[in-house]
Scaffold this motif. Structure first.
Motif, PDB file in Angstrom:
ATOM      1  N   VAL A   1       0.825  -1.205   0.000  1.00 11.93           N
ATOM      2  CA  VAL A   1       0.000   0.000   0.000  1.00 11.93           C
ATOM      3  C   VAL A   1       0.859   1.255   0.000  1.00 11.93           C
ATOM      4  O   VAL A   1       0.588   2.231  -0.709  1.00 11.93           O
ATOM      5  N   SER A   2       1.933   1.240   0.797  1.00 17.20           N
ATOM      6  CA  SER A   2       2.760   2.442   0.930  1.00 17.20           C
ATOM      7  C   SER A   2       3.883   2.531  -0.091  1.00 17.20           C
ATOM      8  O   SER A   2       4.499   3.583  -0.222  1.00 17.20           O
TER       9      SER A   2
ATOM     10  N   MET B   1       6.499   5.903  -1.665  1.00 16.82           N
ATOM     11  CA  MET B   1       7.835   5.949  -1.079  1.00 16.82           C
ATOM     12  C   MET B   1       8.875   6.301  -2.131  1.00 16.82           C
ATOM     13  O   MET B   1       8.684   6.051  -3.331  1.00 16.82           O
ATOM     14  N   LEU B   2       9.979   6.873  -1.658  1.00 15.57           N
ATOM     15  CA  LEU B   2      11.112   7.123  -2.540  1.00 15.57           C
ATOM     16  C   LEU B   2      11.759   5.803  -2.933  1.00 15.57           C
ATOM     17  O   LEU B   2      11.670   4.821  -2.193  1.00 15.57           O
ATOM     18  N   PRO B   3      12.411   5.733  -4.095  1.00 20.39           N
ATOM     19  CA  PRO B   3      13.007   4.455  -4.526  1.00 20.39           C
ATOM     20  C   PRO B   3      13.994   3.889  -3.519  1.00 20.39           C
ATOM     21  O   PRO B   3      14.008   2.679  -3.275  1.00 20.39           O
ATOM     22  N   ASP B   4      14.855   4.754  -2.913  1.00 18.53           N
ATOM     23  CA  ASP B   4      15.826   4.241  -1.950  1.00 18.53           C
ATOM     24  C   ASP B   4      15.139   3.690  -0.704  1.00 18.53           C
ATOM     25  O   ASP B   4      15.512   2.623  -0.193  1.00 18.53           O
ATOM     26  N   ALA B   5      14.139   4.404  -0.210  1.00 21.37           N
ATOM     27  CA  ALA B   5      13.420   3.917   0.966  1.00 21.37           C
ATOM     28  C   ALA B   5      12.651   2.647   0.665  1.00 21.37           C
ATOM     29  O   ALA B   5      12.564   1.747   1.498  1.00 21.37           O
TER      30      ALA B   5
ATOM     31  N   THR C   1       9.860   8.717   5.426  1.00 18.60           N
ATOM     32  CA  THR C   1       9.911  10.135   5.131  1.00 18.60           C
ATOM     33  C   THR C   1       8.899  10.456   4.059  1.00 18.60           C
ATOM     34  O   THR C   1       8.485   9.580   3.305  1.00 18.60           O
ATOM     35  N   GLY C   2       8.527  11.750   4.005  1.00 21.97           N
ATOM     36  CA  GLY C   2       7.673  12.199   2.917  1.00 21.97           C
ATOM     37  C   GLY C   2       6.244  11.718   3.076  1.00 21.97           C
ATOM     38  O   GLY C   2       5.712  11.569   4.177  1.00 21.97           O
ATOM     39  N   PRO C   3       5.603  11.410   1.942  1.00 20.51           N
ATOM     40  CA  PRO C   3       4.187  10.991   1.980  1.00 20.51           C
ATOM     41  C   PRO C   3       3.973   9.723   2.762  1.00 20.51           C
ATOM     42  O   PRO C   3       2.942   9.543   3.403  1.00 20.51           O
ATOM     43  N   ALA C   4       4.949   8.797   2.712  1.00 19.21           N
ATOM     44  CA  ALA C   4       4.770   7.542   3.446  1.00 19.21           C
ATOM     45  C   ALA C   4       4.704   7.797   4.940  1.00 19.21           C
ATOM     46  O   ALA C   4       3.945   7.166   5.677  1.00 19.21           O
ATOM     47  N   ARG C   5       5.541   8.765   5.448  1.00 17.99           N
ATOM     48  CA  ARG C   5       5.526   9.076   6.877  1.00 17.99           C
ATOM     49  C   ARG C   5       4.193   9.683   7.288  1.00 17.99           C
ATOM     50  O   ARG C   5       3.626   9.340   8.329  1.00 17.99           O
TER      51      ARG C   5
ATOM     52  N   ALA D   1       1.570   8.195   9.879  1.00 16.50           N
ATOM     53  CA  ALA D   1       1.105   8.972  11.025  1.00 16.50           C
ATOM     54  C   ALA D   1      -0.414   9.016  11.064  1.00 16.50           C
ATOM     55  O   ALA D   1      -1.024   8.915  12.123  1.00 16.50           O
ATOM     56  N   GLY D   2      -1.017   9.184   9.914  1.00 17.01           N
ATOM     57  CA  GLY D   2      -2.476   9.162   9.876  1.00 17.01           C
ATOM     58  C   GLY D   2      -3.033   7.824  10.313  1.00 17.01           C
ATOM     59  O   GLY D   2      -4.042   7.747  11.002  1.00 17.01           O
ATOM     60  N   ALA D   3      -2.341   6.734   9.929  1.00 13.35           N
ATOM     61  CA  ALA D   3      -2.803   5.403  10.337  1.00 13.35           C
ATOM     62  C   ALA D   3      -2.701   5.244  11.845  1.00 13.35           C
ATOM     63  O   ALA D   3      -3.592   4.693  12.494  1.00 13.35           O
TER      64      ALA D   3
END
Length: 280
Positions: A200-201, A205-209, A226-230, A234-236
């Motif tokens: 789902v995430s 996510m960034l390619p490296d992450a 980091t970014g949208p995944a974080r 956090a929302g979850a």
């Protein structure tokens, strides 16, 4: 040589499902028509030889010769194509050679009416013009339809397709040891949950992450997002905390007798225990 098939020209079934059928190409269609034309001319030439023999034998006179010649033309160029298409269910010698079959534009089988219309117009566009009119008509439509096909509502469908190569799955030698001990049963719930969360995430996510997270999960290390995944995680967690607080509130409402049984000090103890949860 013919134009590409438009989406609106697709063959649809009664359930509005597009059927993957391919028309015969322009060159193969022209080759099949040439074979059928040669067959029609060959039959008429045979009649000419038979006519000479009958005239020499005195069987035919001038009146019957004209009637027989007209009958030979009709049989060679009209009756023979109709008979072959009806008997062979939309096929002829030329179509058998190129792997085609005459069908309706909706994919159904063509009948006598379609063969009759095609044969009548075929006299004009194939035999009288030596195929010139059929070439001009078929070159400018998606299914290489000649004039007779356009009037009758038919086209030549490809029925001879190349055989697909058989694919035998082969286990790589490097995985031979793994295959002997591999457990193909159901995945554990925890692992399945982690895989579904990653899927789902992963697009956010960034390619490296995205590449580091499976390796860190295998080692048991925590993964910093980091970014949208974080923000998504956090929302979850926020939703998860809200659900826990709601469950705690419902549990407190379901047990009024316990609070009444204890004294005020016990009630304050319960409040102090639930206070940290309410601050999350």
């Amino acid at each position: 040589m013919s134009v590409p098939i438009d989406v609106s020209d697709e063959v649809l079934s009664g359930e509005a499902v597009a059927i993957d059928v391919q028309p015969v190409g322009f060159l193969l269609r022209a080759l099949g028509a040439a074979i059928d034309m040669i067959v029609g001319y060959a039959v008429f030439i045979l009649w000419l030889f038979l006519r000479i023999w009958l005239l020499d034998a005195g069987v035919l006179d001038e009146a019957t010769d004209r009637i027989a010649t007209v009958a030979a033309l009709v049989v060679s160029f009209v009756v023979l194509p109709i008979t072959m298409e009806v008997a062979l269910k939309g096929r002829s010698l030329g179509k058998l050679a190129v792997g085609g079959r005459i069908v309706r534009v909706d994919g159904g089988a063509a009948g006598f009416r379609h063969a009759f219309i095609r044969a009548l117009l075929g006299v004009l566009e194939i035999y009288m013009t030596f195929g010139g009119l059929a070439v001009l008509t078929g070159a400018f439509n998606a299914r290489s339809q000649r004039l007779g096909d356009l009037v009758a509502g038919t086209y030549s469908q490809r029925v001879r397709t190349p055989a697909l190569p058989s694919h035998v799955p082969v286990l790589p030698p490097a995985l031979a040891g793994w295959a002997q001990i591999a457990d193909v049963a159901r995945m554990p719930d925890r692992l399945a949950r982690r895989i579904s969360q990653f899927l789902v995430s992963a697009p956010r996510m960034l390619p490296d992450a995205r590449a580091r997270r499976p390796r860190a999960a295998d080692r048991g290390d925590p993964v910093r997002l980091t970014g949208p995944a974080r923000s998504a995680r956090a929302g979850a967690h926020g939703h998860h905390g809200a659900a826990q607080r709601a469950r705690a509130t419902r549990a407190g409402e379901r047990r009024p007798s316990d609070r009444e049984a204890h004294g005020p000090s016990d009630r304050r103890l319960i409040i102090r225990r639930t206070a940290p949860d309410s601050g999350q």
